[in-house]
Write an enzyme that holds these catalytic residues in place. Structure first.
Site, PDB file in Angstrom:
ATOM      1  N   GLY B  17      19.439  -3.474  -4.291  1.00 44.45           N
ATOM      2  CA  GLY B  17      18.020  -3.593  -4.627  1.00 44.45           C
ATOM      3  C   GLY B  17      17.628  -2.665  -5.753  1.00 44.45           C
ATOM      4  O   GLY B  17      17.820  -1.450  -5.661  1.00 44.45           O
ATOM      5  N   GLY B  19      14.502  -2.220  -6.962  1.00 49.13           N
ATOM      6  CA  GLY B  19      13.046  -1.983  -6.976  1.00 49.13           C
ATOM      7  C   GLY B  19      12.765  -0.494  -7.145  1.00 49.13           C
ATOM      8  O   GLY B  19      13.626   0.272  -7.580  1.00 49.13           O
ATOM      9  N   PHE B  20      11.558  -0.072  -6.768  1.00 49.29           N
ATOM     10  CA  PHE B  20      11.198   1.335  -6.947  1.00 49.29           C
ATOM     11  C   PHE B  20      12.147   2.269  -6.192  1.00 49.29           C
ATOM     12  O   PHE B  20      12.596   3.273  -6.722  1.00 49.29           O
ATOM     13  CB  PHE B  20       9.764   1.581  -6.466  1.00 49.29           C
ATOM     14  N   GLY B  21      12.450   1.915  -4.925  1.00 44.71           N
ATOM     15  CA  GLY B  21      13.312   2.777  -4.114  1.00 44.71           C
ATOM     16  C   GLY B  21      14.728   2.833  -4.646  1.00 44.71           C
ATOM     17  O   GLY B  21      15.310   3.914  -4.804  1.00 44.71           O
ATOM     18  N   GLU B 176      -7.134  -7.803  -6.242  1.00 44.76           N
ATOM     19  CA  GLU B 176      -6.879  -7.776  -7.677  1.00 44.76           C
ATOM     20  C   GLU B 176      -6.848  -9.183  -8.262  1.00 44.76           C
ATOM     21  O   GLU B 176      -7.393  -9.438  -9.337  1.00 44.76           O
ATOM     22  CB  GLU B 176      -5.557  -7.040  -7.951  1.00 44.76           C
TER      23      GLU B 176
END
Lengths: 438, 438
Positions: B17, B19-21, B176
């Site tokens: 992964g 992503g951010f992590g 949003e």
């Protein structure tokens, strides 16, 4: 206000196609007493000369596309319809869309050309062509996935197949694609991979004819060839392609193992032309009168790549300046007809031809001048920026180019969609379940 | 060099992964004695907090995506593999990809969450969710096509259906999206159409719970509600959705005729967590130890939205700052294990929560501070620009935002793909072959 002057009584001009020709025609009606409807199956005008830059991850799709509505937003006599014209009834003066009809008094057909595989449509899956934004994104995806697949691959032969890119056809699109792919592998991806060396990727350009850029002067063809070879592109001339599949391109002089082929060879006129039921040439283009009107089709004009016409005894080329000039001219002739005046014959003003190969590498034929290298490239940059529609796009494209040419980076290196099917494409079963070592 | 120090003998850390992590974890290993492999099914890291801006035509896909290879280009101990992890064998210490296997000594699973329709997957066709770039482009396409279809439509009821947008779920994404859709219709598209008035489009936000932004403070929920209503968004609270199809959204308090529904309600953990064969919570998240390791799975850590963990007695929220902190922490704990040291428990540092509603409209909870309006919005702008990966993206996003907020224009108003199927979606047969009048 007399009844005649109310908007509903103004003649209804329909334009099919929002490319260079259609937009130029629509704008030419700006202050004319007509009701105008522009029909396109896309919501955007596409700056096609830069499409190869989307396919090679230099620009974003929206950098070279402007909503047609936005372009015509201030032109109050113009409406825009999103829809695909499927046929034209010249007797009833009606355009048939898939789910509706639009009646016209005057019609400008500007649906251009599409790609042709010369009767081998089965090649399209393995070798996509470059005509639409979707094509460009798909080609970008395949090119980027090829490097990813090569990095994962353990078999040397497979790695070579993934790192071999074949472009079929050495017209402007093929030459620009080949040059840009060479730059990506040599300059952009250099340090991104751990196992493969992207700089060793082979970029092969195959052309059936005797020279690259056949529409330009022999001198420019020679210069372009030298510039391509300098970038590391292998150019094969005088060799027609006879077979393409997932794993190879076969041509008269040999067979190339490749996982990524790109078709830049043939064009065919939009099929809408034939639905007019009038005479067309071998490529399906409508043979128009000298004033761009269509024989036996009242009020119908055909322009751009869909029109076959000569000017000063020479065929008008399928280039955007020609489409723009024809669009304006057809609009002017319709205004003449509305006023009961005679139409004028079209004459093409050849401003010259430019093609780019890579950074600081391009060729230009302008009148009798032959220019190549940095000067031609700067001309190319200037012309393409100048003709991009919309200040916003111009600003963004300049920013992207500055970044790319100064940093040797490409901003739009984005693979969208599922990658597994591409990685799997043509993979043999025994290759599965192997262990990847980092 | 002793044999132990050669790269092949270094412990192999696999991160699934990007992503951010996952990216935070990878970077934390930068100067550590490990071989690192990051696996992702995409070639890009996605800045998910701005995904709704792609869905609402403000930003380009590549503005919020960076190639993972490029992010880790200088980190020589890191390799990147493009591929989809389908299962984890914790006994053999192997990650299974669709077509290959990767062995690990240490594993960080950071595959995050996906959307959940609470058992109603049949709603996904009519109400796409917003998790990937492809989702965002599809939603953008539907929104833009809806205005086009309304302009073409002759029946008033049909026009209303096309000009009604329903967003299900009032978390940050729903709020949003609703705010941005209201701005598009009121400010951006105003003058582009001839028959419809985009300003009359209805934007409806439905929430099953009693307030918008339920994860924020009640005060911020109230301010956000007021800001949404000021933008013209109709907010329906305390009403769960019971049915969605091509033509309507049915909820506890009524039925809304709409052609465009967007799902922003539920999340579920990535299915990869379950393949570990360890305990998960109701949402499928892996119950991790306090040091982020997984019970009974040697060398395996789970972080981000896929991990269920408490800090100071409260569940750690599914936000990017939490994933980043957990990624760094898991990397640190793996380094501890390699050195034969004890691991440390994770503690979440809550820096506050921000949500934006529209231009100059946002809310923020920071510690005990409650901020709303222009100040919160400027904080939101600053934080989002600051955390975007890559200078190039930052520069382009600032340019796009400046253009958008100063000119009330949106640059990425691009419909790609065939539009006919969308225009046809749910259309009744008797509607066909009607005559369009300009």
């Amino acid at each position: 206000m007399s009844p005649d002057a109310s908007p509903q009584n103004l003649p209804h001009v329909v334009i099919i196609g929002g490319g260079f020709g259609g937009i130029a025609a629509a704008r030419a009606f700006r202050n004319q007493p007509v009701r105008l409807t522009l029909i396109d199956r896309r919501n955007h005008h596409l700056f096609q000369p830069l499409l190869y830059q989307v396919a090679t991850a230099a620009l974003n799709p929206s950098d070279i596309a402007s909503p047609i509505r936005r372009i015509l937003r201030r032109q109050k006599n113009a409406s825009v319809i999103l829809g695909e014209a499927v046929s034209i009834d010249r007797d009833r003066k009606i355009v048939h869309l898939a789910d509706a009809e639009v009646a016209y008094d005057y019609l400008i057909v500007a649906t251009g050309a599409t790609h042709s595989y010369f009767g081998h449509d089965e090649w399209s899956e393995a070798a996509p062509a470059l005509k639409t934004l979707e094509d460009a994104v798909e080609i970008r995806r395949r090119v980027l996935v090829a490097y990813e697949a090569a990095e994962r691959e353990v078999d040397d032969g497979e790695v070579r197949g993934w790192l071999t890119f074949v472009i079929v056809g050495a017209g402007p699109t093929g030459v620009e694609m080949a040059g840009a792919l060479a730059e990506i592998s040599r300059r952009v991806l250099e340090r991104d991979f751990r196992k493969i060396d992207p700089g060793r990727a082979r970029i092969i350009l195959i052309e059936a004819g005797p020279r690259v850029l056949p529409a330009m002067s022999p001198h420019s063809s020679e210069r372009a060839l030298a510039q391509l070879q300098h970038l590391g592109v292998e150019v094969i001339l005088n060799s027609a392609v006879s077979h393409i599949d997932d794993r190879a391109v076969v041509h008269a002089l040999g067979r190339i193992e490749t996982r990524t082929a790109i078709w830049a060879a043939g064009v065919a006129a939009s099929p809408l032309g034939k639905t007019l039921g009038v005479e067309t040439d071998r490529a399906g283009r409508v043979l128009v009168n000298q004033d761009l009107s269509v024989p036996q089709a009242d009020g119908v004009f055909v322009i751009g790549d869909l029109a076959s016409i000569k000017s000063d005894g020479k065929p008008v080329p399928g280039l955007s300046p020609a489409a723009i000039q024809e669009g304006r001219h057809a609009a002017r002739n319709i205004v003449h007809l509305i006023r009961g005046e005679a139409t004028e014959p079209f004459r093409y003003w050849d401003k010259g031809t430019l093609a780019t190969i890579g950074r600081a590498a391009a060729v230009a034929d302008i009148g009798r001048m032959r220019i190549s290298g940095l000067i031609a490239w700067l001309m190319w940059l200037f012309v393409h920026i100048f003709f991009l529609i919309g200040f916003r796009n111009r600003f963004l494209v300049i920013s992207e180019w500055a970044w790319m040419y100064l940093r040797n980076d490409r901003g739009a290196r984005l693979i969208t969609g599922d990658v597994e099917p591409l990685l799997e494409r043509g993979k043999r079963l025994e290759d599965r379940n192997r262990m990847l070592s980092p």
